[in-house]
Design a protein around this motif. Structure first.
Motif, PDB file in Angstrom:
ATOM      1  N   UNK A 103     -50.340  30.187  -1.261  1.00 14.82           N
ATOM      2  CA  UNK A 103     -50.657  30.674  -2.318  1.00 14.82           C
ATOM      3  C   UNK A 103     -51.889  30.163  -3.055  1.00 14.82           C
ATOM      4  N   UNK A 104     -51.183  29.165  -3.725  1.00 18.74           N
ATOM      5  CA  UNK A 104     -51.840  28.193  -4.839  1.00 18.74           C
ATOM      6  C   UNK A 104     -53.652  27.242  -4.004  1.00 18.74           C
ATOM      7  N   UNK A 105     -53.120  26.948  -2.757  1.00 15.13           N
ATOM      8  CA  UNK A 105     -54.227  26.534  -2.243  1.00 15.13           C
ATOM      9  C   UNK A 105     -55.327  27.341  -1.831  1.00 15.13           C
ATOM     10  N   UNK A 106     -55.521  28.694  -1.643  1.00 15.15           N
ATOM     11  CA  UNK A 106     -55.929  30.003  -1.454  1.00 15.15           C
ATOM     12  C   UNK A 106     -57.006  30.314  -2.433  1.00 15.15           C
ATOM     13  N   UNK A 107     -56.303  29.819  -3.991  1.00 16.03           N
ATOM     14  CA  UNK A 107     -56.533  29.763  -5.057  1.00 16.03           C
ATOM     15  C   UNK A 107     -57.427  29.592  -5.938  1.00 16.03           C
ATOM     16  N   UNK A 108     -57.469  28.083  -5.001  1.00 19.43           N
ATOM     17  CA  UNK A 108     -58.566  27.115  -5.915  1.00 19.43           C
ATOM     18  C   UNK A 108     -59.285  26.914  -5.294  1.00 19.43           C
ATOM     19  N   UNK A 109     -58.931  27.245  -3.454  1.00 17.58           N
ATOM     20  CA  UNK A 109     -60.323  27.158  -2.932  1.00 17.58           C
ATOM     21  C   UNK A 109     -61.561  28.815  -3.231  1.00 17.58           C
ATOM     22  N   UNK A 110     -60.823  29.417  -3.706  1.00 18.77           N
ATOM     23  CA  UNK A 110     -61.456  30.466  -4.410  1.00 18.77           C
ATOM     24  C   UNK A 110     -62.181  30.338  -4.946  1.00 18.77           C
ATOM     25  N   UNK A 111     -61.622  29.213  -5.491  1.00 13.48           N
ATOM     26  CA  UNK A 111     -62.243  29.136  -6.968  1.00 13.48           C
ATOM     27  C   UNK A 111     -63.235  28.106  -6.650  1.00 13.48           C
ATOM     28  N   UNK A 112     -63.494  27.244  -6.442  1.00 13.10           N
ATOM     29  CA  UNK A 112     -64.352  25.911  -5.801  1.00 13.10           C
ATOM     30  C   UNK A 112     -65.651  26.494  -4.803  1.00 13.10           C
ATOM     31  N   UNK A 113     -65.442  28.071  -4.410  1.00 19.14           N
ATOM     32  CA  UNK A 113     -66.213  28.356  -3.138  1.00 19.14           C
ATOM     33  C   UNK A 113     -67.074  29.376  -4.215  1.00 19.14           C
ATOM     34  N   UNK A 114     -66.666  29.647  -5.048  1.00 17.87           N
ATOM     35  CA  UNK A 114     -67.188  30.823  -6.583  1.00 17.87           C
ATOM     36  C   UNK A 114     -68.070  29.678  -7.131  1.00 17.87           C
ATOM     37  N   UNK A 115     -68.026  28.916  -7.408  1.00 22.94           N
ATOM     38  CA  UNK A 115     -68.513  28.338  -8.352  1.00 22.94           C
ATOM     39  C   UNK A 115     -69.546  27.570  -7.753  1.00 22.94           C
ATOM     40  N   UNK A 116     -69.169  27.087  -6.844  1.00 20.41           N
ATOM     41  CA  UNK A 116     -70.343  26.484  -5.782  1.00 20.41           C
ATOM     42  C   UNK A 116     -71.296  27.571  -5.024  1.00 20.41           C
ATOM     43  N   UNK A 117     -71.149  28.508  -4.816  1.00 23.13           N
ATOM     44  CA  UNK A 117     -72.224  29.456  -4.862  1.00 23.13           C
ATOM     45  C   UNK A 117     -72.886  29.865  -5.943  1.00 23.13           C
ATOM     46  N   UNK A 118     -72.424  30.075  -6.705  1.00 30.53           N
ATOM     47  CA  UNK A 118     -73.436  30.190  -8.274  1.00 30.53           C
ATOM     48  C   UNK A 118     -74.159  28.745  -8.354  1.00 30.53           C
ATOM     49  N   UNK A 119     -73.805  27.480  -7.814  1.00 30.10           N
ATOM     50  CA  UNK A 119     -75.066  26.252  -8.405  1.00 30.10           C
ATOM     51  C   UNK A 119     -75.919  26.135  -7.008  1.00 30.10           C
ATOM     52  N   UNK A 120     -75.203  26.300  -5.981  1.00 29.31           N
ATOM     53  CA  UNK A 120     -76.309  26.931  -4.167  1.00 29.31           C
ATOM     54  C   UNK A 120     -77.396  28.044  -5.430  1.00 29.31           C
ATOM     55  N   UNK A 121     -76.891  28.606  -5.733  1.00 32.66           N
ATOM     56  CA  UNK A 121     -77.917  30.099  -5.597  1.00 32.66           C
ATOM     57  C   UNK A 121     -78.846  29.992  -6.255  1.00 32.66           C
ATOM     58  N   UNK A 122     -78.141  28.886  -7.870  1.00 32.42           N
ATOM     59  CA  UNK A 122     -79.329  28.167  -8.575  1.00 32.42           C
ATOM     60  C   UNK A 122     -80.964  27.409  -8.195  1.00 32.42           C
ATOM     61  N   UNK A 123     -79.770  26.958  -7.604  1.00 27.97           N
ATOM     62  CA  UNK A 123     -80.293  25.620  -7.122  1.00 27.97           C
ATOM     63  C   UNK A 123     -81.648  25.884  -5.872  1.00 27.97           C
ATOM     64  N   UNK A 124     -80.903  27.286  -5.319  1.00 31.44           N
ATOM     65  CA  UNK A 124     -82.237  27.958  -4.134  1.00 31.44           C
ATOM     66  C   UNK A 124     -83.157  29.134  -4.543  1.00 31.44           C
ATOM     67  N   UNK A 125     -83.037  29.158  -5.221  1.00 32.87           N
ATOM     68  CA  UNK A 125     -83.925  30.340  -5.904  1.00 32.87           C
ATOM     69  C   UNK A 125     -85.167  29.360  -6.728  1.00 32.87           C
TER      70      UNK A 125
END
Length: 414
Positions: A103-125
């Motif tokens: 479960x801890x790995x799923x939590x870490x993956x969820x956090x990393x993906x969420x942060x990367x989503x925000x950075x990607x969306x900012x750069x793409x905009x």
């Protein structure tokens, strides 16, 4: 086809990259919570933590990413975020194959993906604003919106079938590969991109972390739009897991009925996204933005009155269709307005601040409505969210801030 050619080859590759990741996300919709339940036998509390903590912690980690993205070339940042999401998601099937998934790995993956989503969306905009002239931005955002809803329509049903045939981690692999394809598409855009000029100290200053929020809160229209968006999105997203509990539990809906209830209304997303340009051209961008923003708040209360059987299923489809159509009309207009009224030198920080605010609000409201449902029951909690949504049009700006007439300019491309 003429409209696509009008926006150029480079936008075509950007759109293709977006489509690849959007369809991957659609196929992988809900994959991590599903793995938590089916593979790790997690309970409701852990699944709620996975959903809320991923957004909240990911948003916190993304705070310094706004200035970091702002002063770097945007295409390399977008590719880096795609590769980060690819690596994070691929760690799940790798660990599953060796019996090491926890479960801890799923939590870490969820956090990393969420942060990367925000950075990607900012750069793409920011990259989109530099790629296209202002009169084409509404056209581009409308295409992104229609792609999102198309992927949402076909992705989850196909993803569910793939899980049934090939196992619980299948859609995670597909989602991960979609980010790899997105990175390749962005690389294929080609061309040169100048390094953004940076004034002042070469190191990141604490004040730069808040620059996006300062711009939004100091703008007479963006400020109320932000407050409206985070409240509306938070209340809608907070109600979704409660509706799932209500439908699949007391009301006895089968999984296929549940999937149909949320997949079929996504056709409204295609309708709304295609109406954005002609309606803005005829009635004005700000007026359509206000009307669509008000109308999307009128639908969710109907979900509190759902009943078992076919009548209940029809009610959900009608309500969701109306909500999705209004949201798909509102979203590209909002995205275009933000870009039009933000200087190129602070687009990434502004979009990062917006995404962080939205993610944090959704996380807090999801947790809060979970507690409310535990005390009152899911139906009452859904009704409470619906009633509060009826007041959110009061947060919309009454007047535009001399918006660029992108609607009329966009009409020339039709």
């Amino acid at each position: 086809m003429a409209g696509r050619q009008a926006l150029g080859r480079r936008f075509g590759w950007l759109w293709a990259a977006y489509a690849a990741s959007a369809y991957g996300t659609g196929l992988g919709f809900g994959a991590l919570p599903l793995i938590a339940v089916l593979v790790l036998h997690s309970g409701p509390t852990q699944v709620a933590v996975l959903a809320a903590a991923g957004r909240a912690v990911g948003a916190a980690l993304a705070v310094p990413l706004g200035p970091w993205v702002e002063f770097r070339r945007k295409r390399p940042v977008m590719m880096a975020m795609d590769l980060t999401r690819f690596a994070a998601l691929m760690s799940v099937p790798a660990a599953f194959a060796f019996g090491l998934l926890g479960f801890a790995q799923l939590l870490v993956v969820s956090v990393v993906v969420a942060a990367a989503n925000i950075a990607f969306n900012a750069a793409s905009g920011a990259y989109l604003k530099s790629l296209l002239p202002p009169e084409h931005l509404l056209v581009a955002n409308g295409r992104f919106e229609s792609t999102t809803w198309t992927a949402t329509t076909v992705g989850p049903p196909l993803g569910g079938a793939a899980i049934g045939l090939f196992g619980p981690v299948t859609t995670v692999v597909v989602d991960a590969v979609s980010y790899l394809l997105s990175a390749l598409g962005i690389r294929a855009i080609g061309g040169t991109e100048p390094r953004p000029a940076r004034s002042g100290a070469p190191r990141l200053r604490a004040g730069e972390l808040l620059a996006g929020w300062r711009h939004i809160l100091g703008h007479p229209v963006l400020r109320p739009l932000l407050f409206n968006s985070i409240v509306v999105n938070g209340l809608i997203m907070a109600s979704e897991p409660l509706l799932a509990v209500l439908l699949l539990g007391p009301l006895g809906f089968s999984p296929w009925q549940y999937g149909l209830a949320f997949a079929a209304p996504c056709v409204g997303g295609l309708i709304g996204s295609r109406l954005a340009r002609p309606l803005a051209a005829r009635f004005g961008q700000h007026r359509v933005l206000r009307i669509a923003g008000a109308l999307r708040a009128c639908w969710p209360l109907g979900l509190a009155f759902v009943r078992p059987g076919v009548p209940g299923l029809v009610l959900i489809i009608v309500v969701q269709f109306g909500l999705v159509t209004c949201c798909a009309l509102f979203n590209p207009l909002l995205s275009t307005y933000r870009l039009d009224h933000t200087d190129p030198g602070r687009v990434a920080r502004t979009l990062t601040a917006w995404s962080i605010s939205s993610s944090a609000a959704i996380a807090v409201m999801t947790a809060g409505w979970g507690l409310l449902a535990a005390v009152t029951g899911p139906r009452i909690a859904i009704a409470a969210a619906g009633v509060l949504l009826l007041f959110t049009p009061l947060l919309l700006p009454r007047r535009g801030n001399a918006p660029l007439d992108t609607g009329k300019q966009a009409a020339s491309l039709l």
